[in-house]
Enzyme design. Structure first.
Site, PDB file in Angstrom:
ATOM      1  N   HIS A 104       1.362 111.951  28.126  1.00 47.64           N
ATOM      2  CA  HIS A 104       1.233 110.770  27.278  1.00 47.64           C
ATOM      3  C   HIS A 104       0.588 111.140  25.956  1.00 47.64           C
ATOM      4  CE1 HIS A 104      -2.789 111.242  28.866  1.00 47.64           C
ATOM      5  NE2 HIS A 104      -3.248 110.414  27.918  1.00 47.64           N
ATOM      6  N   ASP A 106      -2.352 109.251  23.410  1.00 48.21           N
ATOM      7  CA  ASP A 106      -3.317 108.178  23.648  1.00 48.21           C
ATOM      8  C   ASP A 106      -2.954 106.886  22.907  1.00 48.21           C
ATOM      9  OD1 ASP A 106      -4.830 109.680  25.393  1.00 48.21           O
ATOM     10  OD2 ASP A 106      -5.997 110.580  23.772  1.00 48.21           O
ATOM     11  N   HIS A 273      -0.106 114.970  26.010  1.00 48.55           N
ATOM     12  CA  HIS A 273      -0.967 115.779  26.867  1.00 48.55           C
ATOM     13  C   HIS A 273      -1.011 115.230  28.284  1.00 48.55           C
ATOM     14  CE1 HIS A 273      -3.525 112.576  25.287  1.00 48.55           C
ATOM     15  NE2 HIS A 273      -4.330 112.745  26.321  1.00 48.55           N
ATOM     16  N   ARG A 288     -14.662 111.160  25.302  1.00 47.94           N
ATOM     17  CA  ARG A 288     -13.523 111.122  24.361  1.00 47.94           C
ATOM     18  C   ARG A 288     -13.730 110.082  23.273  1.00 47.94           C
ATOM     19  NH1 ARG A 288      -7.811 109.360  26.620  1.00 47.94           N
ATOM     20  NH2 ARG A 288      -8.196 107.444  25.462  1.00 47.94           N
TER      21      ARG A 288
HETATM   22  C1  SIN Z   1      -6.804 112.278  28.627  1.00 46.85           C
HETATM   23  O1  SIN Z   1      -5.681 111.923  28.931  1.00 46.85           O
HETATM   24  O2  SIN Z   1      -7.306 111.987  27.537  1.00 46.85           O
HETATM   25  C2  SIN Z   1      -7.598 113.093  29.625  1.00 46.85           C
HETATM   26  C3  SIN Z   1      -7.405 114.550  29.508  1.00 46.85           C
HETATM   27  C4  SIN Z   1      -8.253 115.279  30.504  1.00 46.85           C
HETATM   28  O3  SIN Z   1      -9.204 114.700  31.061  1.00 46.85           O
HETATM   29  O4  SIN Z   1      -7.979 116.452  30.753  1.00 46.85           O
END
Ligand code: SIN
Length: 297
Positions: A104, A106, A273, A288
């Site tokens: 995905h 974000d 990602h 994040r």
């Molecule tokens: C995310 O999708 O932002 C999480 C990535 C992760 O925790 O590795």
């Protein structure tokens, strides 16, 4: 002067020579921003950042988002979304335990999807000296560039719908199935009608031109794209499956093995990602921040 060292074939670079806990002069910030857009994913090792310092650094790129899932925001710092499998003293999850199960980018379901995300590694699970919980990134710009011309012309005309509703329902069903099969249990309730209503579906072009680099990329992803418009759901599913397989080929992917103190940033317009969940019961804790991007059309 910063040093930029390429880490993957099409994306990913380490930036060294900078302490992000300190205010950055405009020239250093401009070098970092330029390396970020050139490499799509960049990371800084050995950083020691408070939540306020992470917020201050990422805020230099634009307006920070507060995640729709209020329960996973850090106390007193709404701009920090906590990703973790840790529980508090009362047994309650301290953050989102299951973010990133699917490829995905974000908040791609918003009319103004995220431009940049920054993930800071507070605790990293290590087993037998090897880091677990790696994050994978795929360059959708490199994937677009590699398409045959006829395919480029076809996808240039396609539109797709990103749906938080469909994502949450699919994710919740997958969590229930994991629990039923004894694979993993997460503390997540079914999405509430209010949560689903707060983020309506968004229709947008499949091909998006990056506002800074002007590169074209495929702005579809397994997590949030619900369907391609103008075709049946079965046709759409088949076409999307082919495009996802193309984007996530190893040559377009960079895998990041985390170390405590890494601050890694990715360009949500250029890459998608995916997380891995191979570390329970070892603790993992990540913070994040996300910067809002321009509106999609
Ligand atoms: C995310 O999708 O932002 C999480 C990535 C992760 O925790 O590795």
């Amino acid at each position: 002067m910063i040093t930029v060292t390429r880490a993957g074939k099409h994306l990913g670079a380490e930036i060294s020579g900078v302490d992000l806990s300190q205010p950055l002069d405009d020239d250093t910030f401009a070098q970092i921003a330029s390396a970020f857009f050139d490499n799509e994913v960049v990371f800084f090792r050995n950083q020691t950042l408070t939540p306020a310092q992470q917020i201050a650094f990422t805020r230099r790129f634009g307006v920070l988002e507060a995640h729709v899932r209020k329960e996973s925001r850090l106390a007193d710092h709404d701009e920090i979304f906590v990703l973790s499998n840790k529980l508090d003293a009362g047994g309650k999850a301290i953050g989102a335990q299951d973010a990133g199960r699917y490829w995905h980018s974000d908040l791609s379901y918003k009319r103004e999807p995220s431009m940049l995300s920054a993930l800071y590694a507070v605790e990293v699970p290590i087993k037998d000296g090897v880091a677990l919980g790696n994050t994978y990134f795929a360059s959708s710009t490199a994937a677009y560039d590699a398409l045959p011309d006829a395919m480029k012309q076809r996808v240039d005309k396609l539109r797709n719908v990103h749906s938080y509703r469909e994502y949450r329902l699919k994710n919740y069903a997958a969590q229930q199935e994991d629990e039923r099969r004894g694979i993993r249990t997460v503390q997540e309730h079914a999405p509430t009608p209010e949560q689903l209503a707060s983020v309506p579906d968004t229709e947008m072009d499949v091909v998006r031109t990056h506002p800074v680099t002007h590169r074209k990329g495929l702005f579809i992803n397994e997590g949030h794209t619900a369907w391609l418009t103008g075709m049946s759901r079965a046709e759409s599913d088949a076409e999307l499956a082919k495009l996802y397989a193309h984007i996530t080929q190893p040559e377009f992917v960079y895998c990041h093995a985390w170390r405590v103190g890494d601050l890694l940033m990715w360009d949500n317009i250029a890459v998608q990602h995916k997380a891995t969940f191979d570390y329970d019961p070892l603790p993992r804790l990540m913070y994040r921040t996300t910067v809002r991007g321009p509106a999609v059309v």
